[in-house]
Design a protein around this motif. Structure first.
Motif, PDB file in Angstrom:
ATOM      1  N   SER A   1       0.812  -1.221   0.000  1.00 18.16           N
ATOM      2  CA  SER A   1       0.000   0.000   0.000  1.00 18.16           C
ATOM      3  C   SER A   1       0.848   1.275   0.000  1.00 18.16           C
ATOM      4  CB  SER A   1      -0.950   0.000   1.205  1.00 18.16           C
ATOM      5  OG  SER A   1      -1.822  -1.103   1.159  1.00 18.16           O
ATOM      6  N   VAL A   2       1.865   1.304  -0.851  1.00 21.02           N
ATOM      7  CA  VAL A   2       2.774   2.450  -0.904  1.00 21.02           C
ATOM      8  C   VAL A   2       2.095   3.636  -1.587  1.00 21.02           C
ATOM      9  CG1 VAL A   2       4.919   3.334  -1.906  1.00 21.02           C
ATOM     10  CG2 VAL A   2       4.866   1.062  -0.842  1.00 21.02           C
ATOM     11  N   GLU A   3       2.211   4.790  -0.940  1.00 19.18           N
ATOM     12  CA  GLU A   3       1.684   6.040  -1.494  1.00 19.18           C
ATOM     13  C   GLU A   3       2.811   7.072  -1.521  1.00 19.18           C
ATOM     14  OE1 GLU A   3      -2.320   7.956  -0.381  1.00 19.18           O
ATOM     15  OE2 GLU A   3      -0.846   9.210   0.658  1.00 19.18           O
ATOM     16  N   VAL A   4       2.925   7.766  -2.660  1.00 19.42           N
ATOM     17  CA  VAL A   4       3.895   8.855  -2.779  1.00 19.42           C
ATOM     18  C   VAL A   4       3.136  10.106  -3.208  1.00 19.42           C
ATOM     19  CG1 VAL A   4       5.937   9.729  -3.967  1.00 19.42           C
ATOM     20  CG2 VAL A   4       5.793   7.298  -3.378  1.00 19.42           C
ATOM     21  N   ARG A   5       3.326  11.186  -2.460  1.00 20.87           N
ATOM     22  CA  ARG A   5       2.653  12.451  -2.752  1.00 20.87           C
ATOM     23  C   ARG A   5       3.674  13.549  -3.029  1.00 20.87           C
ATOM     24  NH1 ARG A   5      -2.650  13.685  -0.926  1.00 20.87           N
ATOM     25  NH2 ARG A   5      -3.775  11.856  -0.108  1.00 20.87           N
ATOM     26  N   TYR A   6       3.301  14.451  -3.930  1.00 26.36           N
ATOM     27  CA  TYR A   6       4.051  15.690  -4.137  1.00 26.36           C
ATOM     28  C   TYR A   6       3.076  16.826  -3.860  1.00 26.36           C
ATOM     29  CZ  TYR A   6       7.259  12.550  -6.555  1.00 26.36           C
ATOM     30  OH  TYR A   6       8.101  11.502  -6.871  1.00 26.36           O
ATOM     31  N   GLY A   7       3.101  17.333  -2.631  1.00 24.38           N
ATOM     32  CA  GLY A   7       2.100  18.309  -2.226  1.00 24.38           C
ATOM     33  C   GLY A   7       0.731  17.643  -2.207  1.00 24.38           C
ATOM     34  N   GLY A   8      -0.199  18.199  -2.971  1.00 25.24           N
ATOM     35  CA  GLY A   8      -1.537  17.614  -3.019  1.00 25.24           C
ATOM     36  C   GLY A   8      -1.719  16.596  -4.124  1.00 25.24           C
ATOM     37  N   VAL A   9      -0.650  16.330  -4.874  1.00 29.02           N
ATOM     38  CA  VAL A   9      -0.741  15.387  -5.992  1.00 29.02           C
ATOM     39  C   VAL A   9      -0.293  13.997  -5.552  1.00 29.02           C
ATOM     40  CG1 VAL A   9       0.093  14.831  -8.312  1.00 29.02           C
ATOM     41  CG2 VAL A   9      -0.329  17.212  -7.678  1.00 29.02           C
ATOM     42  N   ILE A  10      -1.145  12.998  -5.806  1.00 26.84           N
ATOM     43  CA  ILE A  10      -0.798  11.611  -5.485  1.00 26.84           C
ATOM     44  C   ILE A  10      -0.152  10.997  -6.723  1.00 26.84           C
ATOM     45  CG2 ILE A  10      -1.655   9.344  -4.814  1.00 26.84           C
ATOM     46  CD1 ILE A  10      -3.957  10.697  -3.392  1.00 26.84           C
ATOM     47  N   ALA A  11       1.165  10.729  -6.646  1.00 28.94           N
ATOM     48  CA  ALA A  11       1.891  10.145  -7.777  1.00 28.94           C
ATOM     49  C   ALA A  11       1.807   8.626  -7.767  1.00 28.94           C
ATOM     50  CB  ALA A  11       3.353  10.579  -7.743  1.00 28.94           C
ATOM     51  N   VAL A  12       1.816   8.033  -6.569  1.00 24.31           N
ATOM     52  CA  VAL A  12       1.684   6.578  -6.400  1.00 24.31           C
ATOM     53  C   VAL A  12       0.553   6.351  -5.421  1.00 24.31           C
ATOM     54  CG1 VAL A  12       2.803   4.451  -5.654  1.00 24.31           C
ATOM     55  CG2 VAL A  12       4.138   6.186  -6.856  1.00 24.31           C
ATOM     56  N   ASP A  13      -0.441   5.584  -5.850  1.00 23.23           N
ATOM     57  CA  ASP A  13      -1.696   5.484  -5.103  1.00 23.23           C
ATOM     58  C   ASP A  13      -1.893   4.085  -4.523  1.00 23.23           C
ATOM     59  OD1 ASP A  13      -4.196   5.884  -4.060  1.00 23.23           O
ATOM     60  OD2 ASP A  13      -5.196   6.247  -5.977  1.00 23.23           O
ATOM     61  N   ARG A  14      -1.369   3.889  -3.296  1.00 24.31           N
ATOM     62  CA  ARG A  14      -1.581   2.648  -2.535  1.00 24.31           C
ATOM     63  C   ARG A  14      -1.205   1.403  -3.352  1.00 24.31           C
ATOM     64  NH1 ARG A  14      -2.520   3.527   3.021  1.00 24.31           N
ATOM     65  NH2 ARG A  14      -3.398   5.623   3.191  1.00 24.31           N
ATOM     66  N   VAL A  15       0.029   1.371  -3.819  1.00 28.62           N
ATOM     67  CA  VAL A  15       0.509   0.277  -4.661  1.00 28.62           C
ATOM     68  C   VAL A  15       1.086  -0.846  -3.809  1.00 28.62           C
ATOM     69  CG1 VAL A  15       2.379  -0.387  -6.245  1.00 28.62           C
ATOM     70  CG2 VAL A  15       0.917   1.575  -6.764  1.00 28.62           C
ATOM     71  N   SER A  16       0.664  -2.074  -4.112  1.00 28.28           N
ATOM     72  CA  SER A  16       1.245  -3.261  -3.502  1.00 28.28           C
ATOM     73  C   SER A  16       1.830  -4.132  -4.610  1.00 28.28           C
ATOM     74  CB  SER A  16       0.184  -4.060  -2.723  1.00 28.28           C
ATOM     75  OG  SER A  16      -0.304  -3.310  -1.623  1.00 28.28           O
ATOM     76  N   LEU A  17       3.042  -4.632  -4.367  1.00 27.97           N
ATOM     77  CA  LEU A  17       3.741  -5.399  -5.397  1.00 27.97           C
ATOM     78  C   LEU A  17       4.807  -6.251  -4.725  1.00 27.97           C
ATOM     79  CD1 LEU A  17       4.382  -5.882  -8.492  1.00 27.97           C
ATOM     80  CD2 LEU A  17       6.039  -4.005  -8.268  1.00 27.97           C
ATOM     81  N   GLU A  18       5.005  -7.455  -5.234  1.00 24.10           N
ATOM     82  CA  GLU A  18       6.069  -8.326  -4.749  1.00 24.10           C
ATOM     83  C   GLU A  18       6.985  -8.674  -5.909  1.00 24.10           C
ATOM     84  OE1 GLU A  18       6.497 -12.791  -2.869  1.00 24.10           O
ATOM     85  OE2 GLU A  18       5.011 -11.427  -1.987  1.00 24.10           O
ATOM     86  N   VAL A  19       8.293  -8.523  -5.686  1.00 22.12           N
ATOM     87  CA  VAL A  19       9.308  -8.848  -6.682  1.00 22.12           C
ATOM     88  C   VAL A  19      10.114 -10.027  -6.149  1.00 22.12           C
ATOM     89  CG1 VAL A  19      11.284  -8.008  -8.005  1.00 22.12           C
ATOM     90  CG2 VAL A  19       9.425  -6.432  -7.393  1.00 22.12           C
ATOM     91  N   ALA A  20      10.056 -11.148  -6.841  1.00 22.07           N
ATOM     92  CA  ALA A  20      10.732 -12.366  -6.394  1.00 22.07           C
ATOM     93  C   ALA A  20      12.245 -12.259  -6.590  1.00 22.07           C
ATOM     94  CB  ALA A  20      10.199 -13.574  -7.156  1.00 22.07           C
TER      95      ALA A  20
END
Length: 356
Positions: free
Chosen positions: A9-28
């Motif tokens: 559930s990773v989220e990245v924001r720049y001020g009020g802009v959501i660049a990454v919206d609750r991303v879940s991912l697994e890299v083997a």
């Protein structure tokens, strides 16, 4: 040495802009995952969150089970055992190739041996004394990869590493990259907007748009079994055809009765799904509107006669079709993706034409 990467559930924001919206991912471990999507979809911001160049506003990042970023934990980039390759390579211009590669391991007793080993791995052993401006674009990117691999990181992150290269060189270098990462046994995450690049070299493709991951699957599954109409349109060439046309159009193209999939449905037809009908085969009459020639093949824009519908047809480069040419096209037998309301995925089977 390779790492497992887990994003929750990773989220990245720049001020009020959501660049990454609750991303879940697994890299083997030992896998190469490609983040692919249009410009501004959040893929580079997600890569930077893994590297430690951006602090997530929510969620967590784990590398080999260790939390390196969360609401309460923050591990600096240099302590994450992560190698980074940037689009421009970012080599030190005043250092030779060998000095660039040795820089990250200069305090190790085996620094010279490790430098030789990595330069041989990327095929630059004979160019160790050259400076970056004496290298080709492809050689510079291999030198940047060698520098990233020298400290034996658990994870290598690559941000559009081939974007500045010409088409033919890009194809050769990405094949080299795949081999080098396999030989090094390193986990890797690649950011690219080049769909073909992602399909060609990745073990797993994560399709992104508007800060979210839309589908995570192997390259064949993403291409042949897209999770939504939007994914289908983002990956590869093709046309979505509305249900209002599908009944008449598909029966013509398939040469057989086709059950109407219902209101709000779309079928996705790729250029290679169409073939020029042989004499005696059923099909839909069409006219060539334009052609893009690539040498090994050609991509034609066609208009289906009697319907307000345009499709794409791929032929071998040896087939000469000019604008205005009348043809008859048919659908190749296979299971086709049909989407209802854009997300509900159905399948429609087109069989071999009887007697064909």
């Amino acid at each position: 040495m390779s790492a497992r990467v887990e994003l929750d559930s990773v989220e990245v924001r720049y001020g009020g802009v959501i660049a990454v919206d609750r991303v879940s991912l697994e890299v083997a471990p030992r896998s190469l995952v490609a983040l692919v999507g249009p410009s501004g979809c959040g893929k580079t911001s997600l890569l930077r969150a893994i590297a430690g160049f951006e602090r997530p506003s929510a969620g967590s990042v784990r590398i080999d089970g260790v939390v390196v970023a969360s609401e309460s934990v923050w591990v600096e980039p240099e302590r994450r055992a992560v190698g980074m390759v940037f689009q421009e390579g970012a080599l030190f211009p005043h250092m030779t190739v060998a000095e660039n590669v040795r820089y990250g391991v200069r305090r190790r007793p085996d620094a010279e041996a490790r430098t030789r080993e990595v330069l041989d791995l990327v095929g630059l052993g004979a160019l160790r004394a050259r400076y970056p401006d004496e290298l080709s674009g492809g050689q510079q990117q291999r030198a940047a990869l060698a520098r990233a691999l020298a400290p034996q990181p658990k994870l290598v992150l690559l941000d559009e590493p081939f974007a500045g290269l010409d088409s033919a060189l890009r194809q050769r270098i990405r094949a080299d990259l795949q081999r080098i990462l396999r030989d090094a046994g390193t986990t890797a995450v690649l950011v690219t907007h080049d769909q073909q690049e992602a399909l060609e070299i990745a073990d797993v493709v994560a399709v992104m748009d508007h800060g979210r991951i839309l589908q995570v699957a192997t390259p064949p599954d993403v291409y042949e079994s897209p999770a939504s109409r939007h994914v289908a349109e983002l990956i590869g060439e093709g046309e979505s055809v509305a249900c209002g046309l599908t009944g008449e159009l598909l029966e013509r193209l398939a040469g057989q009765p086709i059950a109407d999939p219902g209101a709000g449905s779309w079928i996705f037809i790729r250029p290679e799904d169409l073939a020029i009908a042989a004499p005696g085969e059923k099909g839909a009459d069409a006219v060539i509107e334009s052609t893009r020639y690539f040498g090994h093949d050609a991509l034609h824009r066609i208009r289906v006669e009697g319907l307000d519908c345009r499709l794409q047809l791929r032929t071998s480069g040896a087939v000469e079709l000019s604008s205005g040419t009348a043809i008859r096209v048919r659908l190749r037998p296979k299971h086709y993706a049909v989407f209802r309301d854009g997300t509900e995925r159905l399948e429609l089977e087109v069989k071999e034409q009887s007697g064909a």
